[in-house]
Design an enzyme around this catalytic site. Sequence first.
Site, mmCIF file in Angstrom:
data_model
loop_
_atom_site.group_PDB
_atom_site.id
_atom_site.type_symbol
_atom_site.label_atom_id
_atom_site.label_comp_id
_atom_site.label_asym_id
_atom_site.label_seq_id
_atom_site.Cartn_x
_atom_site.Cartn_y
_atom_site.Cartn_z
ATOM 1 C CG HIS A 149 -6.585 -5.731 0.506
ATOM 2 N ND1 HIS A 149 -7.442 -5.150 1.412
ATOM 3 C CD2 HIS A 149 -5.344 -5.598 1.004
ATOM 4 C CE1 HIS A 149 -6.731 -4.696 2.430
ATOM 5 N NE2 HIS A 149 -5.467 -4.946 2.207
ATOM 6 C CG HIS B 252 -1.873 -1.116 1.288
ATOM 7 N ND1 HIS B 252 -2.842 -1.331 0.341
ATOM 8 C CD2 HIS B 252 -1.998 -2.128 2.189
ATOM 9 C CE1 HIS B 252 -3.545 -2.421 0.652
ATOM 10 N NE2 HIS B 252 -3.048 -2.932 1.764
#
Lengths: 214, 214, 318, 318
Positions: free
Chosen positions: C205, C43
Amino acid sequence: MDDSFTNTNGVSIIFKMIKDIQDNKQYLSDIDGQIGDGDHGINMNKGFTLCEEKLKEAPVNLSEGLKILSNILMMKIGGSMGPLYGLFFKAMAKESEGKEVINADVFQTMLVAIPVELSKVSKATPGDKTLMDCLIPAVAAYQEAIATGESFKSALMKMKNAAVAGRDSTKDMISKVGRSSRLGERSIGVIDAGSASCCIIFCAIADAIFELLN
Amino acid sequence: MDDSFTNTNGVSIIFKMIKDIQDNKQYLSDIDGQIGDGDHGINMNKGFTLCEEKLKEAPVNLSEGLKILSNILMMKIGGSMGPLYGLFFKAMAKESEGKEVINADVFQTMLVAIPVELSKVSKATPGDKTLMDCLIPAVAAYQEAIATGESFKSALMKMKNAAVAGRDSTKDMISKVGRSSRLGERSIGVIDAGSASCCIIFCAIADAIFELLN
Amino acid sequence: MLEGFAASMSSLIDTTENPRVLKLKDAPIKNKVGVVTGGGSGHKPAFIGYIGKNLCDAVAVGEIFSSPPAQMFYDAFKAADAGSGVACLYGNYAGDNMNVAMAIEMAKDDGIVVKTVVANDDVPSAPKDRRENRRGVAGEVLMWKVGGARAAMGGSLDEVINAAQKAIDNTRSVGIGLSPCTIPEVGHPNFQIEAGKMEVGIGHHGEPGMEVADLEPARKMAQRMIDIIIPDLPFVEKDDVVVLISGLGSTPPSELFIFFNDVKRILDEKKISVFKSYIGNYFTSLEMCGITLTMMKVDDELKKCIAYPCESWGLTQF
Amino acid sequence: MLEGFAASMSSLIDTTENPRVLKLKDAPIKNKVGVVTGGGSGHKPAFIGYIGKNLCDAVAVGEIFSSPPAQMFYDAFKAADAGSGVACLYGNYAGDNMNVAMAIEMAKDDGIVVKTVVANDDVPSAPKDRRENRRGVAGEVLMWKVGGARAAMGGSLDEVINAAQKAIDNTRSVGIGLSPCTIPEVGHPNFQIEAGKMEVGIGHHGEPGMEVADLEPARKMAQRMIDIIIPDLPFVEKDDVVVLISGLGSTPPSELFIFFNDVKRILDEKKISVFKSYIGNYFTSLEMCGITLTMMKVDDELKKCIAYPCESWGLTQF
Ligand SMILES: Nc1ncnc2c1ncn2[C@@H]1O[C@H](COP(=O)(O)OP(=O)(O)O)[C@@H](O)[C@H]1O
Ligand SMILES: Nc1ncnc2c1ncn2[C@@H]1O[C@H](COP(=O)(O)OP(=O)(O)O)[C@@H](O)[C@H]1O
Ligand SMILES: [Mg+2]
Ligand SMILES: [Mg+2]
Ligand SMILES: [Mg+2]
Ligand SMILES: [Mg+2]
């Protein structure tokens, strides 16, 4: 009146170039898209159309028109095309300035000044697959015709033919300059966009002068 | 000695689980890779192998071994598998603690405690295509066998068969929980990795107890 | 990776005994509440990019898209605690919830007081009446910014927690995905988005969104996303907001600015005023192509925290 | 796009009468030399991301990969000049050279004094004895950092020019490309890189490099790239250097840090010490995947300029 035209009337050459570039906008972008970044038509059309708008403001003669076109290309069009065609028309403007009548000789000095001016900023030579492959033979063909005593019209016809042949000669060349040069061998098989626009310009000039001489 | 084993000897269950998880590392990752992120074998092997190393330090009984396994999974293995299997073995450890002898009844309390503990952190139920699809029917089959008077061994065999059937049942399910749930219909056709590891664990437990009871 | 990161930021960042826990060089800072976060990796700049002055003191770095184990959170608590307690500000994911809860139990035994704020800013991940199920997405950055600033201002643990909680309670996010991402270990995209389509409400995700729609111009996308988040808080006329627009990984930055321009125009119409905007890659999903829009309604305390200077790899402001 | 950018950075950035020229809000700054750059777009954060405090005062933004016309450079000069002259710090590309030269002629008529530094840090683009032909790449960022700082410190036009020239003279770069980029208007990649291969020495518009090699791990890539730039300056034992590692667009940031770690190890062996490092997307090529390594040897003046605070979208440091 068969072998010259006035600077005042000569402005029709500018309008003819503008029209032909506008008409070929898509074509120029398409061939640029095959080995370049596909914006040559957009770039040229933008410059010539800005010039068209400027010309609406006040009447001009050929020299003034060429100067306006040159300034717009140099000032408003980026990349290397703006400066290159900007200098192209700057050379023509300079050599015609103050000449009330344009005959075969004056036109020759106008033509010859172009490669001289361009060489100041571009190192490209014929064979590199650029507009030089159209420009250099076109100017040379005109000079040769005049040197062998041919008429203004006949020399213009030779210039036009050489421009077309020069443009077509780029098809089999490997690009050595500009964006398409990174393709190496893969640049073979397509006409160079700059030589195509240069050919359009020479043809437009010749055709407009034919009209003026008739 | 036919229907129980000592907590001390029971530690062989731990070693059997470790070996079977290690042997199936690649298999578990492969099936996780088809609809998940392909690391289930890596995760499980890491936890059980860390436990193996820890067990080398000092001899333990079954309860202590389960506690070590539980702690390592909870502390060292990330994602949700660490906590889930951590609580799985924590439940078994707690219910066996202090019991010198493990018989069919003690084992039943150990089993029944697992889903109770897991429900504290996971809302998954049978049909969601998770390890619950193996766990719940395996525990239920064992309970039912004991309730109808079957022997420890026979109940273990029923548990094992139910675990296998539960694992296989996930093949035709649409995943509703965890990473594979985002595949929707496309998750059909593959066994769920967590149910496969859960099945390996139940089979290892049953097989180790068979050895202990002989 | 973490080693290279720490080396390149050596004036600001330090490694710890746990190779997957990094900390601010100066941490633990005396008399300051420690601010900790953590989560799966993939991330960037989250989470390590927000270790910094007046931001997070320590971070637990899990595997790609996988929550760090309890031990890591625990080690991060230890690295951040100077005796004033630890604010653990993290996102609402099953694994993280379980692992943080266990780490807190461990920390208790050491006398470390840990309180948590769980980010749940992702509107499409659950209906409003089940807001506690919503995931945390890019709004976490604003939560860290506020919590970090409040701690730097000398706030007590409860003051830091209250400020961070207020931040996330006033924050709403929505994401749109245009192309999927691939976890390197797996080697194939972990979901699909058809060409010419976009997944509205996608998670960080690749969790499925609320709708698969035809691709549309930035202007329409902005309207659609605003229509999702504005009524949820709701944001109303005369509100001051912070706008955070993050690319999901491979979105060209120029498109983020085009998008912001459309958002700004709509907010102007609604007489919602932009107190500050953050445009860039603030919270990505590997190389996913897409965008998240986050808005936080700010009062005076939140404004002060947002305006507070900070220094980190992911976010530096004077 | 530029509108959105200016709006999102409204406390720092202003538009000008020329829609393709942006400037620092405070520019022109009295008694300060104006710092200007410009070039084709597609290189975010370059060029607009470096308009900022103690960085560039105005920037001319061309079309994608295409030099801005002379008029734009001229308008940028006007936006930046406070009477102390303008340092135009740009990269060595045919179009930019022509357009800047023409713009300078135009500025002369207004009495604006413009001097230039032309970045040519890209080692593989020409042999050392034709260094004047080399292109400018990510080293431009360090040139702007130094020039911007020197101007902010109150340097005269010559002092700013000399510092920026010293910066670029002491800077060497090399890039490696792993996947091509596509100019949106064209719609197909403007060059190819075979899978499993990498183009060593690639230019910032995909210009071909010196060699196509098999893909190799970060460690070997670092060695290969260092071997290209170190002997060229040369960088030697006891040198202090600034290292700038930039992704080319779609390179995951984590790989930049892995790469830095390898670079650092090799420099340690060579007893070359890293004064400061910049790791991130500093100068990209649309969505190209690849990396550039830039090293600048620093003396006391350059160190002072590098350490100087600055604030912009692309680079903020205390
Ligand atoms: N250095 C140069 N000298 C002469 N002609 C050039 C040079 N560089 C490019 N050209 C010409 O420019 C043409 C491309 O023009 P255009 O597409 O408008 O610019 P760009 O390549 O920046 O997109 C080429 O086809 C070539 O003929
Ligand atoms: N909430 C849950 N409850 C029960 N089992 C779960 C849950 N989430 C995931 N699982 C199980 O975890 C398995 C995947 O484990 P693993 O690959 O180790 O973790 P991850 O999905 O984080 O990569 C799935 O196959 C599923 O059986
Ligand atoms: Mg082109
Ligand atoms: Mg997995
Ligand atoms: Mg995983
Ligand atoms: Mg172009």
